[in-house]
Enzyme design. Structure first.
Site, mmCIF file in Angstrom:
data_model
loop_
_atom_site.group_PDB
_atom_site.id
_atom_site.type_symbol
_atom_site.label_atom_id
_atom_site.label_comp_id
_atom_site.label_asym_id
_atom_site.label_seq_id
_atom_site.Cartn_x
_atom_site.Cartn_y
_atom_site.Cartn_z
ATOM 1 N N GLY A 256 24.396 27.884 135.841
ATOM 2 C CA GLY A 256 23.716 27.148 134.953
ATOM 3 C C GLY A 256 22.098 27.338 135.149
ATOM 4 N N HIS B 232 22.697 6.250 124.797
ATOM 5 C CA HIS B 232 21.346 6.083 124.632
ATOM 6 C C HIS B 232 21.362 5.063 123.422
ATOM 7 C CE1 HIS B 232 17.279 6.958 123.608
ATOM 8 N NE2 HIS B 232 17.032 7.498 124.713
ATOM 9 N N ARG C 275 18.152 1.078 129.448
ATOM 10 C CA ARG C 275 19.139 1.681 128.198
ATOM 11 C C ARG C 275 20.532 1.050 128.102
ATOM 12 N NH1 ARG C 275 17.864 8.032 129.094
ATOM 13 N NH2 ARG C 275 15.764 7.740 128.140
ATOM 14 N N GLU D 21 22.429 17.366 136.405
ATOM 15 C CA GLU D 21 23.237 15.979 135.922
ATOM 16 C C GLU D 21 24.629 16.153 136.343
ATOM 17 O OE1 GLU D 21 22.892 15.780 131.394
ATOM 18 O OE2 GLU D 21 24.559 14.412 131.362
#
Lengths: 291, 673
Positions: free
Chosen positions: B10, B237, B298, B403
């Site tokens: 990654g 979100h 959020r 993440e």
């Protein structure tokens, strides 16, 4: 400043209803160096479609317009919001990102058909997928980075005026998509074949050498200007200008100005090229007298 | 003697930060990615990166308050030492990125400009236009290219990680991967494998994530025995632009710069938005959360936007759920800072958001959960840097960062904290990996028996060959993916109900059985995206099930995980003071009981029947005592009063070793609620 983009002037005068379905003509190629062929697909129109969702439907359907079984069309994409630079292809004759090519707008120009082709300046890997290794090699050639001492904590970077930030930011938005190279008359395709008995490493080395002799292109010239303007980057400005005066450097630019017209990020590429031209001239003269 | 090698899987912010740091320390790195690393999903991060800075410091801010905002925003579900360390590194990380040439926006005097983001009262967020993630990623990409040119990094772009290779002691010794162009399968001997492959948004079909975010690399580690933590915590979100192929993010910075969220008070008012007078607009976030207004965390913004459309029936459109996000009252100059994101809206919707309010709706955005990783704390409560345990999964030698680890954001991530956690975990994993390699005492991967790698390669090659020979006429992987996305979006996003989750789990199991019968429309062995997609699809199921099972079992509301059945309503303002007091006491009792029961990380591992098995793990909350998250709750004042009195009574009691911290957190509670 941002027009409703140069691609689609007639976006808002959709008087007649869009068609229920449309044809997509894709220029396919099975292997590198193989011959290409057209294949037609029928796709049902949906709201908010772009060329990516068209290719997704084609992959799911895997059937040509004539009802023949076929393989999904290979293509490259990732972010789908025009910041990653992956999905560049030639849509209705124009090089652009597939994700921001909206179907309804394309159908205004031609309600019958959408035509998809791979870029022509890079070797085709398969179908709409091309190898842009040469593009990234150019970034190595021009040393497109800030050569910091290291990653230990040394406090903040240099103070930068708001004005220079405003000049640097647009250049720094270059996403290496390759549109400027596709549009450039001086950027011609370099496609080598791995020879029998040649190791992968030897082949890669041969490719690099060939790429380095070819034109670096507008994107790399603009990156040189970005890094040479940065207070730290400027300390190595000469090395980058050397790269631009070497074979395949800025002298190969024919000033056709196609690059700036097709850049999806509206980067002032010709301004960069102009500045780079002046900087390299001064650099060469200075080097001559410093000898 | 063989030389040590590390494989980084990654090439987003985390992977690149780790690569560059390892390269500087002289470790050879193989960097593998599905896409050229410059095209990684980090480019999509828009708004900015948080850290305390010289300006906020003089307004009373400090690292501790950033730490406090992060754990309070995350509803206390994250282990505190790594978070504390991260917020302490914040200023250093911004400085480093500044030195690497990131074109951060500047003040007239030439300093870095800052904006305010959700869940904090300070202007803590440094930004580069509205493409901060792109700019940070490019700076790291450039550094890695520098090391690549120097020969210390070898990139494997367009390669798919198929799984780690474990030796007979369960130690990770490398990985198997496949070239997406030639379809060659080969092994990579590595003394450490660092997985930095981002989120798993594609499990939900359409999300704000990029097409590479399938979660497959993580699932392949999970199948190999790695544990998966806090899977049920998926951030939705609040503001995204609906689309056919993906839901495009509209950054929180739009609200940070003064954007206001509203709906017409008259349901589906047919007038153009700008003709609706102020009095007939319902600025529901501002009215309901007078302190944070449009910048509530959020999860709260998402639920409010969701429920104003679904429950109150005030969606702007009838057939499509959406609310207005309005920037049209702001001066055009101030909108220049948002250029990038406004361009996206204009490009994909054909409407200028400077002139017409945007229409937006929540979308799956970030996975707080991820591979379970360990850490070693110092007595002072920070991270012991270079400790062998940091960022390591339960498989020795296999690390996770960015993440795809579960470490930093608890039950909900604050805006502009993800870029920070990605770079931070990437930087700190490098010294840890060096300690690990030193502990191998020269028994390097390069010296392992070839049979170990040959066997792994053969297994994957056989699987691949078998896939290509599957009979035709079976299931279609693309359609199964759509079905999976629909099930997951319906059951496991904004509002969750146990019966629906139970149902969804069964449906996903049935779908997995069908997916096993997929037919390939491409059986060739050159750039076969069909087979690669099908493999990724198969690997979505274990993670999908971790998400559903974790959500089903967690009978409470915490951060992004919201079950109305277990919500704790506020206290009626019209009740008598005594009654309010009594109710508040009750409220705090319930809160305490719930904390005792549920303030635990969910840890899933793969059971013998191929279903996730869930256990729970205590959370290190030793630095900041968990307190009720009272953003805008009715009766927050009285609850807080009761809460503080009880805390004061507790700290007055003897044997409290964390006295200073409790005091601080009480002060923070006062300032944050």
């Amino acid at each position: 400043m941002i027009q409703s983009t140069s691609h689609d002037s007639s976006a808002h005068d959709t008087h007649h209803a869009p068609p229920a379905q449309f044809t997509v003509r894709v220029l396919r190629q099975d292997v590198p160096g193989g011959s290409s062929y057209w294949e037609r697909h029928t796709v049902k129109r949906e709201n908010d479609m772009n060329v990516i969702s068209v290719l997704q439907r084609i992959a799911a359907n895997a059937e040509t317009a004539d009802g023949e079984k076929t393989t999904p069309v290979a293509w490259d994409c990732n972010c789908l919001e025009e910041v990653c630079g992956a999905c560049t292809m030639v849509v209705n004759g124009k090089v652009r990102q597939a994700c921001s090519a909206l179907v309804d707008k394309l159908l205004v120009d031609n309600p019958e058909e959408i035509e998809l082709r791979p870029m022509t300046k890079f070797p085709v890997v398969r179908d709409l997928m091309v190898s842009r290794a040469r593009l990234f090699r150019a970034l190595q050639k021009v040393k497109a980075w800030i050569p910091v001492d290291g990653y230990y904590d040394m406090g903040s970077g240099p103070r930068v005026s708001a004005e220079s930030q405003e000049q640097a930011y647009p250049l720094s938005q270059c996403m290496s998509c390759g549109c400027c190279l596709e549009a450039c008359p001086q950027y011609t395709k370099i496609e080598l074949k791995q020879e029998e008995g040649e190791t992968a490493e030897a082949f890669q080395a041969r490719q690099k050498e060939a790429y380095d002799r070819g034109f670096v292109g507008a994107h790399a010239i603009s990156q040189v200007m970005l890094f040479n303007k940065h207070p730290t980057g400027a300390m190595n400005a000469g090395e980058r200008l050397d790269a631009l005066t070497a074979e395949g450097g800025i002298q190969a630019c024919g000033n056709a100005q196609n690059c700036v017209a097709v850049c999806p990020k509206e980067i002032p590429l010709t301004t960069s090229i102009g500045r780079a031209g002046r900087a390299t001239t001064v650099h060469v003269i200075k080097k001559f007298f410093d000898r | 003697m063989a030389k040590e090698r590390v494989l980084v899987v990654g090439g987003g912010l985390a992977g690149l930060a780790a690569t560059m740091q390892l390269a500087e320390q002289g470790v050879a790195v193989d960097l593998m990615s599905l896409t050229p690393v410059k095209r990684s999903h980090s480019v999509c991060a828009q708004g900015g990166i948080n850290s305390v800075n010289d300006l906020t410091r003089q307004q009373g801010d400090n690292e501790y308050l950033h730490f406090d905002d992060t754990v309070y925003g995350g509803d206390f579900l994250q282990h505190q030492p790594p978070v504390k360390e991260m917020t302490e590194w914040g200023p250093k990380i911004i400085d480093l990125m500044d030195r690497l040439g990131v074109p951060f926006n500047r003040t007239p005097e030439g300093y870095r400009d800052q904006r305010r983001f959700g869940g904090t009262l300070f202007k803590r967020t440094a930004f580069a236009g509205a493409t901060t993630g792109q700019q940070l990623l490019y700076a790291l990409d450039e550094q890695v290219r520098r090391w690549e040119t120097a020969g210390s990094v070898k990139k494997y772009e367009f390669w798919d990680f198929l799984g780690p290779i474990l030796d007979e002691n369960g130690v990770c010794r490398g990985a198997v991967a496949q070239d997406l162009v030639t379809m060659e399968i080969r092994t990579f001997a590595a003394d450490a494998v660092i997985v930095a492959t981002g989120g798993c948004g594609l499990i939900f079909g359409r999300s704000t994530m990029s097409m590479a975010c399938t979660g497959s690399a993580v699932a392949r580690c999970f199948r190999a025995g790695a544990k998966y933590g806090n899977g049920e915590f998926i951030q939705v979100h609040p503001t995204a632009i609906p689309g056919a192929d993906k839901l495009r993010l509209m950054s929180e910075s739009a609200r940070g710069e003064g954007g206001r969220v509203w709906v017409p008070r008259i349901p589906q008012d047919p007038r153009p938005p700008k003709q609706i007078p102020e009095a007939e607009r319902y600025y529901f976030l501002e009215e309901r959360y007078p302190k944070y207004k449009n910048l509530v965390p959020r999860d709260i913004a998402t639920r409010e936007i969701f429920s104003i459309c679904t429950e109150d029936g005030l969606s702007v459109e009838k057939d499509r759920l959406c609310v207005y996000l309005d920037l049209t009252h702001l001066p055009r100059e101030s909108l220049n800072k948002l250029g990038g994101i406004l361009e996206i809206y204009e490009k994909f919707q054909g409407v200028d958001p400077r002139e017409v309010p945007m229409k937006i709706f929540p979308a799956v955005h970030y996975s707080m959960g991820g591979l379970w990783v360990d850490y070693e704390r110092t007595p002072a409560g920070g991270l012991k840097l270079g400790a062998i345990k940091n960022q390591v999964t339960n498989i020795p030698g296999l690390y996770a960062i960015g993440e795809c680890d579960y470490q930093y954001h608890g039950a909900n991530r604050l805006g502009a904290n993800s870029l920070l956690s990605c770079i931070f975990s990437g930087l700190i994993v490098a010294p840890t990996v060096q300690t690990w390699i030193a502990s191998l005492k020269g028994k390097l991967a390069a010296d392992q028996p070839a049979a170990l790698y040959d066997a792994a390669k053969k297994r994957h090659q056989d699987e691949h060959n078998a896939m290509l020979k599957r009979p035709g006429g079976g299931e279609n992987p693309y359609l199964i993916h759509q079905e999976l996305g629909n099930i997951m979006t319906k059951a496991a996003t904004v509002v969750r109900h146990n019966d629906a989750l139970r149902d969804a789990y069964k449906q996903v199991q049935a779908l997995e059985a069908r997916a096993a019968k997929c037919s390939l429309s491409d059986t060739g062995n050159w750039t076969n995206q069909n087979v690669v997609f099908t493999k990724a699809l198969w690997d979505m199921f274990p993670i999908a099930k971790c998400i559903l099972k974790g959500a089903l079992q967690r009978d409470e509301c915490r951060g992004a995980h919201y079950k109305p059945e277990f919500s704790m309503p506020g206290i009626d303002a019209s009740a008598s003071p005594e009654e309010r007091r009594r109710l508040a006491e009750e409220w705090v009792d319930t809160f305490d009981a719930n904390t005792k029961k549920w303030l635990k990380s969910t840890v899933a591992s793969l059971g013998p029947d191929n279903e996730p098995v869930i256990t729970y793990e205590d959370v290190d909350t030793s630095l900041i005592t968990p307190r009720p998250r009272l953003y805008g709750l009715v009766g927050a004042d009285i609850i807080e009063e009761v809460w503080k009195q009880r805390q004061a009574a507790k700290s007055a009691a003897p044997k409290d070793t964390n006295g200073s911290h409790s005091e601080k957190s009480a002060a923070a509670a006062a300032s944050a609620s």
